[in-house]
Write a protein that holds these residues in place. Structure first.
Motif, PDB file in Angstrom:
ATOM      1  N   ASN A  65       7.655  45.994  62.257  1.00 17.79           N
ATOM      2  CA  ASN A  65       6.611  46.980  62.025  1.00 17.79           C
ATOM      3  C   ASN A  65       6.727  48.043  63.114  1.00 17.79           C
ATOM      4  O   ASN A  65       7.608  47.977  63.971  1.00 17.79           O
ATOM      5  CB  ASN A  65       5.218  46.336  61.978  1.00 17.79           C
ATOM      6  N   THR A 111       5.171  48.604  65.783  1.00 20.05           N
ATOM      7  CA  THR A 111       4.887  48.236  67.172  1.00 20.05           C
ATOM      8  C   THR A 111       5.862  47.197  67.735  1.00 20.05           C
ATOM      9  O   THR A 111       5.867  46.958  68.932  1.00 20.05           O
ATOM     10  CB  THR A 111       3.453  47.675  67.313  1.00 20.05           C
ATOM     11  N   ASN A 124      -7.324  47.243  56.579  1.00 15.53           N
ATOM     12  CA  ASN A 124      -6.597  48.220  57.399  1.00 15.53           C
ATOM     13  C   ASN A 124      -5.195  47.746  57.749  1.00 15.53           C
ATOM     14  O   ASN A 124      -4.640  48.146  58.782  1.00 15.53           O
ATOM     15  CB  ASN A 124      -7.367  48.514  58.696  1.00 15.53           C
ATOM     16  N   SER A 125      -4.618  46.890  56.906  1.00 12.99           N
ATOM     17  CA  SER A 125      -3.284  46.362  57.218  1.00 12.99           C
ATOM     18  C   SER A 125      -2.596  45.859  55.953  1.00 12.99           C
ATOM     19  O   SER A 125      -3.233  45.622  54.935  1.00 12.99           O
ATOM     20  CB  SER A 125      -3.378  45.222  58.228  1.00 12.99           C
ATOM     21  N   THR A 126      -1.282  45.722  56.065  1.00 14.85           N
ATOM     22  CA  THR A 126      -0.497  45.051  55.035  1.00 14.85           C
ATOM     23  C   THR A 126       0.317  43.963  55.729  1.00 14.85           C
ATOM     24  O   THR A 126       0.682  44.093  56.899  1.00 14.85           O
ATOM     25  CB  THR A 126       0.469  45.999  54.291  1.00 14.85           C
ATOM     26  N   THR A 128       3.088  42.186  59.976  1.00 13.10           N
ATOM     27  CA  THR A 128       1.890  42.941  59.648  1.00 13.10           C
ATOM     28  C   THR A 128       1.982  44.363  60.187  1.00 13.10           C
ATOM     29  O   THR A 128       2.372  44.570  61.337  1.00 13.10           O
ATOM     30  CB  THR A 128       0.636  42.273  60.255  1.00 13.10           C
ATOM     31  N   ALA A 129       1.637  45.331  59.352  1.00 13.90           N
ATOM     32  CA  ALA A 129       1.549  46.723  59.800  1.00 13.90           C
ATOM     33  C   ALA A 129       0.113  47.187  59.632  1.00 13.90           C
ATOM     34  O   ALA A 129      -0.533  46.892  58.629  1.00 13.90           O
ATOM     35  CB  ALA A 129       2.477  47.608  58.981  1.00 13.90           C
ATOM     36  N   THR A 130      -0.380  47.892  60.635  1.00  4.36           N
ATOM     37  CA  THR A 130      -1.723  48.458  60.556  1.00  4.36           C
ATOM     38  C   THR A 130      -1.646  49.893  60.040  1.00  4.36           C
ATOM     39  O   THR A 130      -0.589  50.528  60.090  1.00  4.36           O
ATOM     40  CB  THR A 130      -2.412  48.431  61.932  1.00  4.36           C
ATOM     41  N   TRP A 131      -2.774  50.372  59.555  1.00  8.58           N
ATOM     42  CA  TRP A 131      -2.831  51.713  58.994  1.00  8.58           C
ATOM     43  C   TRP A 131      -2.466  52.745  60.057  1.00  8.58           C
ATOM     44  O   TRP A 131      -3.017  52.751  61.154  1.00  8.58           O
ATOM     45  CB  TRP A 131      -4.220  51.995  58.436  1.00  8.58           C
ATOM     46  N   ASP A 132      -1.534  53.617  59.736  1.00  4.41           N
ATOM     47  CA  ASP A 132      -1.139  54.709  60.617  1.00  4.41           C
ATOM     48  C   ASP A 132      -1.873  55.950  60.136  1.00  4.41           C
ATOM     49  O   ASP A 132      -1.497  56.549  59.129  1.00  4.41           O
ATOM     50  CB  ASP A 132       0.379  54.913  60.555  1.00  4.41           C
ATOM     51  N   SER A 133      -2.939  56.330  60.850  1.00  2.66           N
ATOM     52  CA  SER A 133      -3.772  57.447  60.401  1.00  2.66           C
ATOM     53  C   SER A 133      -3.070  58.795  60.561  1.00  2.66           C
ATOM     54  O   SER A 133      -3.367  59.738  59.831  1.00  2.66           O
ATOM     55  CB  SER A 133      -5.104  57.448  61.148  1.00  2.66           C
ATOM     56  N   TYR A 172       1.399  52.499  55.794  1.00  7.33           N
ATOM     57  CA  TYR A 172       1.759  51.228  56.436  1.00  7.33           C
ATOM     58  C   TYR A 172       3.281  51.218  56.529  1.00  7.33           C
ATOM     59  O   TYR A 172       3.969  51.126  55.511  1.00  7.33           O
ATOM     60  CB  TYR A 172       1.277  50.039  55.597  1.00  7.33           C
TER      61      TYR A 172
END
Length: 197
Positions: free
Chosen positions: A87, A89, A135-137, A154-159, A164
């Motif tokens: 992901n 990060t 807020n994640s996939t 897991t990836a969190t929402w990248d605003s 994702y």
């Protein structure tokens, strides 16, 4: 008119020249090679071009890219290419410290490549299952060339980019006779995948 000694000199020089020409491939092995030694690593899209890479991906759809290596090391070299998934990060290789990513390889290619030659292979991949949260996939499994791997990523929402994002990337390793194993060769390439469904 040439005398007998002149004929002997011409004959001797001709024979020595032929011996040098015949022995040149062997002699060349002992001469220092000029130029910079390096390796190339690339990934191409499904049309064998540096374009049209898979980006917006969905579960169950098979995607294709091509990974390749070029050898300019002055000799035949044994390479490994590791396929990894992360992901936004998780760790990438550290180019300044020549340290590979700490992620476990999912798939591996190996190839002996002659100097000045290249190798390429097709890579088919499929996201097998995804869970979507507020807020994640979460990607549970990924298939590479019809072999399924548990990735639990897991990836969190990248605003900022509104999605994702995951990355499928390839690390280049080279066999080192001193350590009797593969060493990271400080080359990697990747493609970003958007799992916004």
């Amino acid at each position: 008119m040439m005398n007998l000694e002149d004929y002997q000199t011409v004959f001797t020089v001709t024979i020595l020249g032929l011996i040098l020409v015949a022995a040149f491939p062997t002699i060349r092995l002992y001469l220092p090679s000029g130029g910079e030694k390096f390796s190339e690593l690339w990934v191409l899209g499904p049309g064998h071009m540096a374009e049209d890479y898979p980006f917006n991906v969905v579960v169950g759809e098979e995607y294709r890219v091509f990974v390749g290596v070029g050898c300019h090391m002055g000799e035949s070299t044994y390479y490994a290419v590791y396929v990894k998934f992360r992901n936004q990060t998780q760790s990438l290789p550290n180019a300044s410290a020549s340290v590979p990513s700490s992620l476990v390889p999912l798939y591996e290619f190996r190839a002996f490549i002659g100097d000045g030659e290249g190798w390429e292979s097709q890579v088919n991949f499929t996201i097998l299952d995804v869970s979507v949260g507020p807020n994640s996939t979460f990607v549970g499994h990924l298939s590479v060339n019809d072999v399924a791997f548990e990735v639990n990523c897991t990836a969190t929402w990248d605003s900022e980019y509104e999605g994702y994002f995951y990355e499928l990337f390839f690390e280049l390793w080279m066999y080192d006779n001193v350590v009797n194993g593969f060493q990271y060769h400080n080359r990697f390439v990747g493609i970003w995948l958007n799992m916004t469904v």
